[in-house]
Design an enzyme around this catalytic site. Structure first.
Site, PDB file in Angstrom:
ATOM      1  N   GLY A  19       0.826  -1.197   0.000  1.00  0.00           N
ATOM      2  CA  GLY A  19       0.000   0.000   0.000  1.00  0.00           C
ATOM      3  C   GLY A  19       0.860   1.245   0.000  1.00  0.00           C
ATOM      4  N   GLN A  39       2.885   9.917   1.355  1.00  0.00           N
ATOM      5  CA  GLN A  39       4.236   9.352   1.441  1.00  0.00           C
ATOM      6  C   GLN A  39       5.138   9.769   0.282  1.00  0.00           C
ATOM      7  OE1 GLN A  39       2.399   5.282   2.143  1.00  0.00           O
ATOM      8  NE2 GLN A  39       4.369   5.060   3.188  1.00  0.00           N
ATOM      9  N   CYS A  92       5.610  -0.349   7.105  1.00  0.00           N
ATOM     10  CA  CYS A  92       5.343   0.848   6.308  1.00  0.00           C
ATOM     11  C   CYS A  92       6.581   1.179   5.487  1.00  0.00           C
ATOM     12  CB  CYS A  92       5.018   2.008   7.251  1.00  0.00           C
ATOM     13  SG  CYS A  92       4.677   3.553   6.403  1.00  0.00           S
ATOM     14  N   LEU A  93       6.366   1.536   4.220  1.00  0.00           N
ATOM     15  CA  LEU A  93       7.499   1.892   3.359  1.00  0.00           C
ATOM     16  C   LEU A  93       8.226   3.131   3.874  1.00  0.00           C
ATOM     17  CD1 LEU A  93       5.965   1.233  -0.170  1.00  0.00           C
ATOM     18  CD2 LEU A  93       7.621  -0.164   1.065  1.00  0.00           C
ATOM     19  N   HIS A 127      -4.438   1.714   7.588  1.00  0.00           N
ATOM     20  CA  HIS A 127      -3.070   2.247   7.670  1.00  0.00           C
ATOM     21  C   HIS A 127      -2.866   3.366   6.643  1.00  0.00           C
ATOM     22  CE1 HIS A 127       1.475   1.477   7.911  1.00  0.00           C
ATOM     23  NE2 HIS A 127       1.344   2.231   6.848  1.00  0.00           N
ATOM     24  N   GLU A 128      -3.282   3.119   5.408  1.00  0.00           N
ATOM     25  CA  GLU A 128      -3.083   4.115   4.345  1.00  0.00           C
ATOM     26  C   GLU A 128      -3.967   5.352   4.569  1.00  0.00           C
ATOM     27  OE1 GLU A 128      -0.525   3.643   2.718  1.00  0.00           O
ATOM     28  OE2 GLU A 128      -0.350   1.494   3.079  1.00  0.00           O
ATOM     29  N   HIS A 169      -2.363   7.681   6.890  1.00  0.00           N
ATOM     30  CA  HIS A 169      -1.341   8.527   6.243  1.00  0.00           C
ATOM     31  C   HIS A 169      -1.971   9.821   5.732  1.00  0.00           C
ATOM     32  CE1 HIS A 169       2.404   6.335   6.286  1.00  0.00           C
ATOM     33  NE2 HIS A 169       1.875   5.242   5.758  1.00  0.00           N
TER      34      HIS A 169
HETATM   35 NI    NI Z   1       2.632   3.323   5.594  1.00  0.00          NI
END
Ligand code: NI
Length: 167
Positions: A46, A51, A91-92, A133-134, A137
């Site tokens: 995701g 981000q 998370c990236l 989660h996304e 963000h």
């Molecule tokens: Ni993330």
């Protein structure tokens, strides 16, 4: 298409609140294509526009094993949530850190696709957690911010060390 730079926690830009998309134009389609490419390349399941330092309510997710089930959500909104999930997440923007945080086990999300067509999605398990989660963000919230102060300190120390190593 282009690979986008993914911001790393604790970058202050990860705390910006994303604005709703009002125009479904070619620029939006390009952003979605670039975000999908960047997510697959990372690789991740995701990615939120926040981000990649674009502060619009756009997320892409794909939790399939074959990486062939892209879901694009513009202006997503949780309309129902049920239960409690205990799936570990990563998370990236926070590489090598994994933990569980409070999430609903099932959610119903209302959103638009990149063409402006509304749809409703019912998700459970990993997809449900990934969507929550996304969407966090987009509100400027990173998952590690649910953890205790002590754990957050450890996360920041770990990431600072990584950054030093890669410099
Ligand atoms: Ni993330």
């Amino acid at each position: 298409m282009a690979l986008l730079h993914i911001l790393r926690y604790p970058d202050a830009r990860l705390h910006k609140v994303a604005a709703p998309v009002t125009v479904f134009d070619d620029g939006l389609k390009q952003l979605v294509a670039d975000m999908a490419e960047s997510m697959y390349a990372a690789p991740g399941i995701g990615l939120a526009a926040t981000q990649v330092d674009v502060h619009k309510q756009v997320i892409v997710v794909d939790v399939s094993e074959r990486r062939d089930s892209l879901i694009v959500l513009v202006n997503p909104e949780i309309v129902e949530s049920h239960g409690v999930s205990d799936i570990e997440e990563g998370c990236l923007s926070v590489p090598t850190v994994y933990d569980t945080v409070p999430r609903a086990e099932r959610v119903k999300v209302r959103a638009y696709d990149q063409n402006g067509t509304p749809f409703t999605l019912e998700a459970q398990g990993l997809l449900s957690v990934c969507l929550q989660h996304e969407m966090d963000h987009l509100r400027g919230k990173v998952f590690v911010e649910y953890l205790s102060q002590l754990k957050q300190q450890r996360v920041r120390a770990k990431l600072a060390k990584q950054l030093k190593k890669s410099a």
